[in-house]
Design an enzyme around this catalytic site. Structure first.
Site, PDB file in Angstrom:
ATOM      1  N   HIS A 131       5.881   6.728  -1.207  1.00 45.43           N
ATOM      2  CA  HIS A 131       6.682   5.525  -1.404  1.00 45.43           C
ATOM      3  C   HIS A 131       5.843   4.296  -1.081  1.00 45.43           C
ATOM      4  O   HIS A 131       4.788   4.419  -0.427  1.00 45.43           O
ATOM      5  CB  HIS A 131       7.914   5.546  -0.476  1.00 45.43           C
ATOM      6  CG  HIS A 131       7.552   5.421   0.973  1.00 45.43           C
ATOM      7  ND1 HIS A 131       7.108   6.496   1.719  1.00 45.43           N
ATOM      8  CD2 HIS A 131       7.528   4.351   1.822  1.00 45.43           C
ATOM      9  CE1 HIS A 131       6.846   6.102   2.954  1.00 45.43           C
ATOM     10  NE2 HIS A 131       7.084   4.796   3.046  1.00 45.43           N
ATOM     11  N   HIS A 151       0.852  -1.193   0.000  1.00 45.72           N
ATOM     12  CA  HIS A 151       0.000   0.000   0.000  1.00 45.72           C
ATOM     13  C   HIS A 151       0.885   1.239   0.000  1.00 45.72           C
ATOM     14  O   HIS A 151       2.085   1.150   0.294  1.00 45.72           O
ATOM     15  CB  HIS A 151      -0.877   0.005   1.270  1.00 45.72           C
ATOM     16  CG  HIS A 151      -0.045   0.007   2.506  1.00 45.72           C
ATOM     17  ND1 HIS A 151       0.395  -1.152   3.117  1.00 45.72           N
ATOM     18  CD2 HIS A 151       0.496   1.027   3.234  1.00 45.72           C
ATOM     19  CE1 HIS A 151       1.140  -0.848   4.153  1.00 45.72           C
ATOM     20  NE2 HIS A 151       1.226   0.465   4.252  1.00 45.72           N
TER      21      HIS A 151
HETATM   22  P1  2AM Z   1       5.452   2.818   5.478  1.00 44.41           P
HETATM   23  O1  2AM Z   1       4.347   3.627   4.891  1.00 44.41           O
HETATM   24  O2  2AM Z   1       6.784   3.427   5.283  1.00 44.41           O
HETATM   25  O3  2AM Z   1       5.393   1.396   4.999  1.00 44.41           O
HETATM   26  C1  2AM Z   1       1.354   0.928   8.967  1.00 44.41           C
HETATM   27  O4  2AM Z   1       2.299   0.817   9.966  1.00 44.41           O
HETATM   28  C2  2AM Z   1       1.849   1.782   7.829  1.00 44.41           C
HETATM   29  O5  2AM Z   1       1.991   3.127   8.272  1.00 44.41           O
HETATM   30  C3  2AM Z   1       3.189   1.350   7.267  1.00 44.41           C
HETATM   31  O6  2AM Z   1       3.061   1.308   5.893  1.00 44.41           O
HETATM   32  C4  2AM Z   1       4.152   2.388   7.772  1.00 44.41           C
HETATM   33  O7  2AM Z   1       5.271   2.717   7.048  1.00 44.41           O
HETATM   34  C5  2AM Z   1       3.290   3.589   7.933  1.00 44.41           C
HETATM   35  N1  2AM Z   1       3.841   4.479   8.974  1.00 44.41           N
HETATM   36  C6  2AM Z   1       4.171   5.785   8.819  1.00 44.41           C
HETATM   37  N2  2AM Z   1       4.627   6.303   9.948  1.00 44.41           N
HETATM   38  C7  2AM Z   1       4.615   5.314  10.864  1.00 44.41           C
HETATM   39  C8  2AM Z   1       5.002   5.241  12.236  1.00 44.41           C
HETATM   40  N3  2AM Z   1       5.474   6.283  12.906  1.00 44.41           N
HETATM   41  N4  2AM Z   1       4.866   4.048  12.854  1.00 44.41           N
HETATM   42  C9  2AM Z   1       4.395   2.970  12.178  1.00 44.41           C
HETATM   43  N5  2AM Z   1       4.012   2.987  10.899  1.00 44.41           N
HETATM   44  C10 2AM Z   1       4.122   4.152  10.241  1.00 44.41           C
END
Ligand code: 2AM
Length: 183
Positions: free
Chosen positions: A123, A40
């Site tokens: 991303h 996603h």
């Molecule tokens: P990502 O988008 O880089 O993959 C669920 O955890 C989603 O939220 C993941 O896709 C994750 O990283 C994103 N995300 C963004 N900030 C986050 C944070 N502080 N902690 C956990 N997940 C985060």
């Protein structure tokens, strides 16, 4: 519950990226690879949200989706956030994607959710590094990847179940989806 707002690539883009990354995934088994069926693009990470805030959020996200148009996107090449996160880049109508991400943040803020101030960097996370991982060779190996263009047609509110997937990865559950119907 732990929530985030996302758009998702369609099956053909997932299949293409999955096959393009197959060899590199096999070559780097020490990285924690994300699963294709969970891929996603996070627009806003909301952290833990209570039921009351969630109800208001659902209303506001529905309105945001109705105001934003579908967008043409592609996944291209690779990059990294330090040695922590390996990702593939989002290209195409990134301005529209940024607009939708900003709207999702505003929706969350209006119902009292404290959203991180980090600038939004479009991303799709492919892998997370373990301690001391060097992601540079993996980024180089994926540099030539140029995915098909697809249309994001929906906005999703997703729940993250920490550690509930295989190998203690997180499992994601889509709670609500709204069509992007703006123009
Ligand atoms: P990502 O988008 O880089 O993959 C669920 O955890 C989603 O939220 C993941 O896709 C994750 O990283 C994103 N995300 C963004 N900030 C986050 C944070 N502080 N902690 C956990 N997940 C985060």
């Amino acid at each position: 519950m732990r929530l985030f707002v996302a758009v998702t690539p369609p099956p053909e883009a997932v299949a293409e990226l999955s096959s393009a990354t197959e060899a590199v995934r096999a070559a780097h088994p020490r990285l924690r690879w994300t699963r294709p069926d969970q891929w996603h693009l996070t627009l806003a990470f909301l952290g833990t949200v209570g039921d009351e805030a969630r109800a208001g959020l659902v209303d506001r996200l529905a309105r945001a989706a109705a105001l934003h148009p579908p967008m043409r996107l592609a996944l291209t090449g690779a990059g990294r956030f330090g040695d922590r996160v390996l990702w593939t880049r989002v290209t195409g109508d990134v301005a529209a994607l940024r607009g939708l991400a900003a709207a999702a943040r505003v929706a969350a803020t209006r119902v009292g959710i404290a959203v991180e101030e980090r600038p939004y960097r479009p991303h799709l996370t492919l892998a997370r590094g373990r301690d001391g991982a060097d992601l540079r060779p993996v980024v180089d190996a994926l540099a030539g990847f140029a995915g098909c263009t697809w249309t994001a047609t929906q906005l999703h509110l997703v729940r993250s179940h920490l550690g509930a997937g295989p190998d203690r990865t997180s499992r994601y559950e889509t709670l609500n989806s709204w069509p992007l119907t703006g123009s």
